[in-house]
Design a protein around this motif. Structure first.
Motif, PDB file in Angstrom:
ATOM      1  N   ASN A  42      47.071  17.063  40.019  1.00 56.68           N
ATOM      2  CA  ASN A  42      47.796  17.701  41.132  1.00 56.68           C
ATOM      3  C   ASN A  42      49.699  16.592  41.071  1.00 56.68           C
ATOM      4  OD1 ASN A  42      46.162  19.238  41.865  1.00 56.68           O
ATOM      5  ND2 ASN A  42      45.453  18.107  43.625  1.00 56.68           N
ATOM      6  N   GLY A  96      52.877  18.452  40.910  1.00 54.21           N
ATOM      7  CA  GLY A  96      54.042  17.848  41.224  1.00 54.21           C
ATOM      8  C   GLY A  96      55.433  17.748  40.666  1.00 54.21           C
ATOM      9  N   GLY A 125      50.490  24.854  41.383  1.00 55.28           N
ATOM     10  CA  GLY A 125      51.116  23.801  42.030  1.00 55.28           C
ATOM     11  C   GLY A 125      51.980  24.769  43.240  1.00 55.28           C
ATOM     12  N   MET A 164      51.077  24.443  47.069  1.00 57.72           N
ATOM     13  CA  MET A 164      51.892  24.180  48.290  1.00 57.72           C
ATOM     14  C   MET A 164      52.218  26.025  49.144  1.00 57.72           C
ATOM     15  SD  MET A 164      55.174  22.290  46.459  1.00 57.72           S
ATOM     16  CE  MET A 164      55.915  23.730  46.713  1.00 57.72           C
TER      17      MET A 164
END
Length: 128
Positions: A66, A70, A104, A108
């Motif tokens: 993760n 990002g 990602g 989100m």
């Protein structure tokens, strides 16, 4: 009012399905892509700091994946910060970068969806 509750219930079911997909995706990326990430980006500051914490456990691998996802989404920020260089990012295979960027964005989106559902439920008084 009853129709709104039914619609909200359907949205909650969609959130549960999304959570299951996130769990499946986390397992896939954590056990299939960590070695490739470390091989491609092992020299970057961001990955070199975090790879010391990667063990056999699921959560340590998940946090590394993760974090790198990002990094691929916010590349300029991480290049400016010095966590990674443009040359290091250019060595990453396009397929891996695409998969992690999409992952990602998927995470989100899930976060935004969950916050929106919580806000609507709280505003309407359906959540205590």
């Amino acid at each position: 009012m009853e129709e709104a509750r039914i619609l909200y219930s359907y949205c909650l079911v969609i959130a549960v399905v999304w959570i299951v997909l996130v769990l499946i995706g986390q397992v896939y990326f954590s056990y299939r892509k960590v070695d490739e990430i470390v091989q491609c980006l092992g020299a970057s500051k961001l990955v070199s700091y975090r790879k010391h914490f990667v063990g056999a456990g699921f959560f340590s691998k998940m946090f590394l994946v993760n974090t790198v996802a990002g990094m691929f989404i916010f590349q300029r920020l991480h290049i400016k910060d010095g966590a990674v260089t443009r040359e290091e990012l250019d060595t990453v295979p396009r397929r891996l970068m695409f998969e992690l960027r999409m992952w990602g964005f998927f995470l989100m989106g899930m976060g935004g969806y969950a916050i929106s559902l919580w806000g609507v439920g709280k505003y309407m008084g359906w959540l205590k």
